[in-house]
Design a protein around this motif. Structure first.
Motif, PDB file in Angstrom:
ATOM      1  N   VAL A  13       0.853  -1.177   0.000  1.00  0.00           N
ATOM      2  CA  VAL A  13       0.000   0.000   0.000  1.00  0.00           C
ATOM      3  C   VAL A  13       0.893   1.231   0.000  1.00  0.00           C
ATOM      4  O   VAL A  13       1.618   1.471   0.949  1.00  0.00           O
ATOM      5  N   SER A  15      -0.446   4.350  -1.391  1.00  0.00           N
ATOM      6  CA  SER A  15      -1.281   5.493  -1.753  1.00  0.00           C
ATOM      7  C   SER A  15      -1.559   6.438  -0.596  1.00  0.00           C
ATOM      8  O   SER A  15      -2.262   7.417  -0.771  1.00  0.00           O
ATOM      9  N   ILE A  53      -9.952  -7.647   2.312  1.00  0.00           N
ATOM     10  CA  ILE A  53      -9.789  -6.701   1.205  1.00  0.00           C
ATOM     11  C   ILE A  53     -10.722  -5.508   1.403  1.00  0.00           C
ATOM     12  O   ILE A  53     -10.326  -4.352   1.231  1.00  0.00           O
ATOM     13  N   LEU A  54     -11.964  -5.785   1.793  1.00  0.00           N
ATOM     14  CA  LEU A  54     -12.915  -4.710   2.047  1.00  0.00           C
ATOM     15  C   LEU A  54     -12.491  -3.869   3.243  1.00  0.00           C
ATOM     16  O   LEU A  54     -12.625  -2.634   3.228  1.00  0.00           O
ATOM     17  N   GLN A  55     -11.974  -4.526   4.270  1.00  0.00           N
ATOM     18  CA  GLN A  55     -11.518  -3.793   5.448  1.00  0.00           C
ATOM     19  C   GLN A  55     -10.316  -2.912   5.114  1.00  0.00           C
ATOM     20  O   GLN A  55     -10.224  -1.770   5.578  1.00  0.00           O
ATOM     21  N   LEU A  56      -9.405  -3.421   4.304  1.00  0.00           N
ATOM     22  CA  LEU A  56      -8.255  -2.640   3.873  1.00  0.00           C
ATOM     23  C   LEU A  56      -8.718  -1.411   3.090  1.00  0.00           C
ATOM     24  O   LEU A  56      -8.265  -0.291   3.345  1.00  0.00           O
ATOM     25  N   ARG A  57      -9.628  -1.611   2.166  1.00  0.00           N
ATOM     26  CA  ARG A  57     -10.150  -0.490   1.386  1.00  0.00           C
ATOM     27  C   ARG A  57     -10.791   0.552   2.289  1.00  0.00           C
ATOM     28  O   ARG A  57     -10.592   1.761   2.121  1.00  0.00           O
ATOM     29  N   SER A  58     -11.556   0.107   3.263  1.00  0.00           N
ATOM     30  CA  SER A  58     -12.222   1.021   4.176  1.00  0.00           C
ATOM     31  C   SER A  58     -11.221   1.833   4.995  1.00  0.00           C
ATOM     32  O   SER A  58     -11.371   3.043   5.155  1.00  0.00           O
ATOM     33  N   VAL A  60      -8.061   2.519   4.245  1.00  0.00           N
ATOM     34  CA  VAL A  60      -7.355   3.450   3.362  1.00  0.00           C
ATOM     35  C   VAL A  60      -8.274   4.612   2.988  1.00  0.00           C
ATOM     36  O   VAL A  60      -7.859   5.776   2.967  1.00  0.00           O
ATOM     37  N   GLN A  61      -9.545   4.320   2.720  1.00  0.00           N
ATOM     38  CA  GLN A  61     -10.496   5.370   2.363  1.00  0.00           C
ATOM     39  C   GLN A  61     -10.671   6.358   3.513  1.00  0.00           C
ATOM     40  O   GLN A  61     -10.701   7.572   3.294  1.00  0.00           O
ATOM     41  N   TRP A  73     -20.195   9.747   0.704  1.00  0.00           N
ATOM     42  CA  TRP A  73     -20.249   8.282   0.735  1.00  0.00           C
ATOM     43  C   TRP A  73     -21.278   7.802   1.762  1.00  0.00           C
ATOM     44  O   TRP A  73     -22.087   6.919   1.495  1.00  0.00           O
TER      45      TRP A  73
END
Length: 82
Positions: A13, A15, A53-58, A60-61, A73
């Motif tokens: 990661v 970003s 994967i969803l938790q990681l996205r959350s 980072v978001q 959102w």
């Protein structure tokens, strides 16, 4: 994505800002997701199940998005449930 318990996917990661990577790493560890924040600031996350994967996205978001983006959102989520 079909990940068995014996398979892992390592996701680098890059970003998010260097100081926020430490915050992200702590939050992911709180979620029982294996990750390491290296001394150069590089965050490496080990994904062992699809929910991670969803938790990681959350995570980072939450760190990278502006307040306005997060409000938009949340409003879309609330509208979808009505």
């Amino acid at each position: 994505m079909n990940l068995s318990s014996s398979m892992t996917l390592t996701v680098p990661v890059g970003s998010i800002s260097r100081c926020d990577r430490w915050l992200a790493c702590q939050r992911l560890q709180d979620l029982n997701i294996s990750c390491q924040c290296h001394s150069d600031g590089y965050l490496q996350v080990e994904i062992t199940h699809p929910i991670a994967i969803l938790q990681l996205r959350s995570v980072v978001q939450q760190i990278t998005a502006s307040r306005l983006e997060l409000v938009d959102w949340l409003e879309r989520c609330l509208d979808a449930n009505c």
